[in-house]
Design a protein around this motif. Structure first.
Motif, short mmCIF file in Angstrom:
data_model
loop_
_atom_site.label_atom_id
_atom_site.label_comp_id
_atom_site.label_asym_id
_atom_site.label_seq_id
_atom_site.Cartn_x
_atom_site.Cartn_y
_atom_site.Cartn_z
N THR A 1 67.85 37.91 46.91
CA THR A 1 66.97 38.98 46.44
C THR A 1 67.81 40.14 45.92
O THR A 1 68.92 40.38 46.39
N GLY A 2 67.27 40.83 44.97
CA GLY A 2 67.96 41.97 44.40
C GLY A 2 66.97 43.04 44.00
O GLY A 2 65.76 42.81 44.01
N TYR A 3 67.52 44.17 43.65
CA TYR A 3 66.67 45.25 43.17
C TYR A 3 67.47 46.11 42.20
O TYR A 3 68.68 46.29 42.38
N CYS A 4 66.77 46.62 41.21
CA CYS A 4 67.38 47.47 40.20
C CYS A 4 66.96 48.92 40.45
O CYS A 4 65.76 49.22 40.46
N LEU A 5 67.92 49.79 40.66
CA LEU A 5 67.67 51.19 40.96
C LEU A 5 68.11 52.06 39.78
O LEU A 5 69.29 52.04 39.41
N ILE B 1 72.28 44.99 44.82
CA ILE B 1 71.77 46.24 44.27
C ILE B 1 72.43 46.44 42.91
O ILE B 1 73.65 46.41 42.80
N ILE B 2 71.61 46.65 41.90
CA ILE B 2 72.08 46.92 40.55
C ILE B 2 71.47 48.25 40.15
O ILE B 2 70.27 48.45 40.32
N GLY B 3 72.29 49.18 39.67
CA GLY B 3 71.70 50.46 39.32
C GLY B 3 72.64 51.45 38.71
O GLY B 3 73.83 51.18 38.49
N THR B 4 72.08 52.61 38.44
CA THR B 4 72.81 53.71 37.83
C THR B 4 73.32 54.66 38.92
O THR B 4 72.72 54.76 39.99
N GLY C 1 66.88 55.96 37.54
CA GLY C 1 66.00 57.11 37.44
C GLY C 1 64.84 56.84 36.51
O GLY C 1 64.93 56.03 35.60
N GLY C 2 63.73 57.48 36.79
CA GLY C 2 62.54 57.29 35.98
C GLY C 2 61.59 56.27 36.56
O GLY C 2 60.41 56.24 36.23
N ALA C 3 62.08 55.40 37.44
CA ALA C 3 61.23 54.41 38.11
C ALA C 3 60.67 55.06 39.37
O ALA C 3 61.21 56.04 39.89
N LEU C 4 59.59 54.50 39.89
CA LEU C 4 58.97 55.05 41.09
C LEU C 4 59.93 54.96 42.28
O LEU C 4 60.38 53.88 42.64
N TYR C 5 60.21 56.10 42.87
CA TYR C 5 61.16 56.17 43.96
C TYR C 5 60.65 55.42 45.19
O TYR C 5 61.39 54.70 45.84
N ARG C 6 59.38 55.60 45.50
CA ARG C 6 58.81 54.99 46.71
C ARG C 6 58.87 53.47 46.69
O ARG C 6 59.13 52.83 47.71
N SER C 7 58.64 52.86 45.53
CA SER C 7 58.71 51.39 45.47
C SER C 7 60.16 50.93 45.63
O SER C 7 60.41 49.89 46.24
N GLN C 8 61.10 51.70 45.12
CA GLN C 8 62.51 51.37 45.31
C GLN C 8 62.87 51.47 46.79
O GLN C 8 63.50 50.57 47.35
N GLU C 9 62.42 52.53 47.41
CA GLU C 9 62.69 52.74 48.83
C GLU C 9 62.10 51.60 49.69
O GLU C 9 62.76 51.08 50.58
N ALA C 10 60.89 51.20 49.38
CA ALA C 10 60.23 50.12 50.13
C ALA C 10 61.00 48.81 49.98
O ALA C 10 61.18 48.07 50.95
N SER C 11 61.47 48.51 48.77
CA SER C 11 62.24 47.28 48.55
C SER C 11 63.55 47.30 49.32
O SER C 11 63.96 46.28 49.89
N LEU C 12 64.20 48.44 49.36
CA LEU C 12 65.45 48.55 50.11
C LEU C 12 65.20 48.36 51.60
O LEU C 12 66.01 47.73 52.29
N LYS C 13 64.09 48.85 52.10
CA LYS C 13 63.78 48.69 53.53
C LYS C 13 63.50 47.24 53.88
O LYS C 13 63.76 46.81 55.00
#
Length: 140
Positions: free
Chosen positions: A62-66, A86-89, A68-80
């Motif tokens: 599983t992975g997630y792309c982090l 983790i791929i991101g800026t 700016g500009g995306a919903l912070y709460r959905s990112q936080e929930a995925s990380l939890k």
């Protein structure tokens, strides 16, 4: 461009699923990521994440792309829930570190893609903060 990004993604996926880190890979809820990929822009982060999705999902990673500009709460929930990659800026990764949402204790790989561009764009402090949170990675 996708071919270059794929050249980075495939060896990491292979190592996580077949290499020496396989036995130490956690699969529990809330697990810390094994891979961190930093990119200078949202567009590049999305490209690399798309490559990961094509191959990583079939390998049960599983992975997630982090970014700016995306919903912070959905990112936080995925990380939890826990992620392998983790791929991101730098800016958004830094935000999640500062809020205590990212734990790098299980990190096996770190990739700085287009690091020169990140530095030119003014991410020097963010990159230094992020790398300062990454403990020494044992060679595998």
């Amino acid at each position: 461009m996708p071919g270059k990004k794929l050249a980075c993604v495939l060896p990491i996926l292979e190592s996580l699923t077949n290499g020496p880190t396989k036995s130490s890979r956690k699969t529990c809820y809330g697990r810390a990521p094994s891979v961190l990929v930093l990119l200078p822009t949202q567009e590049l982060a999305k490209q690399v994440y798309a490559e990961f999705e094509v191959y990583g999902v079939s390998l049960n990673l599983t992975g997630y792309c982090l970014y700016g500009g995306a919903l912070y709460r959905s990112q936080e929930a995925s990380l939890k829930r826990g992620v392998d990659i983790i791929i991101g800026t730098p800016g958004r990764i830094k935000d999640h570190i500062e809020r205590g949402n990212l734990n790098f204790s299980s990190l096996k790989f770190r990739v700085l893609d287009e690091a020169d561009e990140m530095l030119k764009m003014g991410f020097v402090n963010d990159v230094e903060l992020i790398l300062g949170k990454v403990k020494d990675i044992t060679k595998v």
